[in-house]
Write an enzyme that holds these catalytic residues in place. Structure first.
Site, PDB file in Angstrom:
ATOM      1  N   HIS A 138      29.179  39.538  41.622  1.00 14.16           N
ATOM      2  CA  HIS A 138      29.954  39.866  42.828  1.00 14.16           C
ATOM      3  C   HIS A 138      29.920  41.373  43.053  1.00 14.16           C
ATOM      4  O   HIS A 138      29.918  42.151  42.100  1.00 14.16           O
ATOM      5  CB  HIS A 138      31.401  39.383  42.708  1.00 14.16           C
ATOM      6  CG  HIS A 138      32.078  39.820  41.450  1.00 14.16           C
ATOM      7  ND1 HIS A 138      31.889  39.188  40.249  1.00 14.16           N
ATOM      8  CD2 HIS A 138      32.921  40.850  41.201  1.00 14.16           C
ATOM      9  CE1 HIS A 138      32.583  39.801  39.311  1.00 14.16           C
ATOM     10  NE2 HIS A 138      33.222  40.818  39.868  1.00 14.16           N
TER      11      HIS A 138
ATOM     12  N   HIS B 106      31.989  44.524  44.734  1.00 11.49           N
ATOM     13  CA  HIS B 106      33.309  44.952  45.221  1.00 11.49           C
ATOM     14  C   HIS B 106      33.131  45.928  46.390  1.00 11.49           C
ATOM     15  O   HIS B 106      32.327  46.860  46.298  1.00 11.49           O
ATOM     16  CB  HIS B 106      34.072  45.716  44.134  1.00 11.49           C
ATOM     17  CG  HIS B 106      34.430  44.915  42.926  1.00 11.49           C
ATOM     18  ND1 HIS B 106      35.688  44.389  42.734  1.00 11.49           N
ATOM     19  CD2 HIS B 106      33.706  44.555  41.828  1.00 11.49           C
ATOM     20  CE1 HIS B 106      35.725  43.760  41.561  1.00 11.49           C
ATOM     21  NE2 HIS B 106      34.534  43.845  40.997  1.00 11.49           N
TER      22      HIS B 106
HETATM   23  P1  AMP Z   1      35.055  42.110  37.691  1.00  8.35           P
HETATM   24  O1  AMP Z   1      35.996  42.830  36.766  1.00  8.35           O
HETATM   25  O2  AMP Z   1      34.034  43.012  38.334  1.00  8.35           O
HETATM   26  O3  AMP Z   1      34.454  40.870  37.057  1.00  8.35           O
HETATM   27  O4  AMP Z   1      35.950  41.640  38.907  1.00  8.35           O
HETATM   28  C1  AMP Z   1      36.554  40.384  39.009  1.00  8.35           C
HETATM   29  C2  AMP Z   1      37.437  40.463  40.218  1.00  8.35           C
HETATM   30  O5  AMP Z   1      37.722  39.137  40.660  1.00  8.35           O
HETATM   31  C3  AMP Z   1      38.791  41.144  39.958  1.00  8.35           C
HETATM   32  O6  AMP Z   1      38.941  42.242  40.843  1.00  8.35           O
HETATM   33  C4  AMP Z   1      39.807  40.023  40.218  1.00  8.35           C
HETATM   34  O7  AMP Z   1      40.977  40.504  40.840  1.00  8.35           O
HETATM   35  C5  AMP Z   1      39.034  39.106  41.154  1.00  8.35           C
HETATM   36  N1  AMP Z   1      39.479  37.709  41.162  1.00  8.35           N
HETATM   37  C6  AMP Z   1      39.745  36.925  40.098  1.00  8.35           C
HETATM   38  N2  AMP Z   1      40.095  35.678  40.492  1.00  8.35           N
HETATM   39  C7  AMP Z   1      40.058  35.680  41.842  1.00  8.35           C
HETATM   40  C8  AMP Z   1      40.319  34.698  42.849  1.00  8.35           C
HETATM   41  N3  AMP Z   1      40.701  33.471  42.539  1.00  8.35           N
HETATM   42  N4  AMP Z   1      40.198  35.072  44.151  1.00  8.35           N
HETATM   43  C9  AMP Z   1      39.824  36.316  44.470  1.00  8.35           C
HETATM   44  N5  AMP Z   1      39.546  37.283  43.584  1.00  8.35           N
HETATM   45  C10 AMP Z   1      39.663  36.978  42.281  1.00  8.35           C
END
Ligand code: AMP
Ligand code: ZN
Length: 139
Positions: free
Chosen positions: A101, A103
């Site tokens: 993903h 950001h």
């Molecule tokens: P990373 O640390 O780059 O893997 O980022 C994971 C991101 O996913 C974090 O910013 C979380 O807040 C976000 N996240 C986790 N679960 C969900 C969800 N159900 N819907 C939207 N964002 C999420």
């Protein structure tokens, strides 16, 4: 292609809720549930790939094309002074969800970023922000 235990696969399959900004057959953009700032958006492929190393290059190009379009709409909707774009690969890099993903984080002059996971937006707030960004996407 689909991992039952992966929250982003569930979101892509509409088996978990998301405040969606954009989707097509390949990719999806939706709001982060723990936004670093208002409008913090994630762009994912619908198929399950772990990180930058195992994502096919054509799909990576599509993800980043969608990131550019999304960032443009996020910037307009939030009136941001800047936009940070980042993508973490591996636990050591801070990756917590092992479905690639990107950001997109709106930045405002003088505003410091908090720590990941420190905030929690409710669904109503997220849906409202998503609607504002979506409006900019179609203009
Ligand atoms: P990373 O640390 O780059 O893997 O980022 C994971 C991101 O996913 C974090 O910013 C979380 O807040 C976000 N996240 C986790 N679960 C969900 C969800 N159900 N819907 C939207 N964002 C999420
Ligand atoms: Zn997944």
């Amino acid at each position: 292609m689909y991992d039952n235990s992966c929250i982003f696969c569930k979101i892509a399959q509409k088996k978990a809720p998301a405040s969606t900004i954009y989707e097509d057959d390949d990719v999806m953009a939706f709001l982060d549930i723990n936004p670093l700032t208002r409008g913090h958006t994630l762009i994912i492929p619908k198929k399950h790939y772990k990180d930058i190393f195992d994502t096919p290059p054509e799909l990576l190009a599509k993800i980043h094309k969608t990131t550019q379009q999304t960032a443009t709409a996020v910037q307009k909707a939030t009136n941001a002074d800047g936009i940070s774009i980042f993508q973490q690969n591996g636990a050591a890099a801070g990756q917590e969800i092992f479905h690639i993903h990107v950001h997109v984080v709106p930045r405002h002059e003088g505003q410091k970023l908090g720590r990941f996971g420190n905030t929690h937006a409710n669904r109503q707030e997220l849906d409202q922000t998503a609607a504002e960004i979506k409006r900019q996407l179609t203009q």
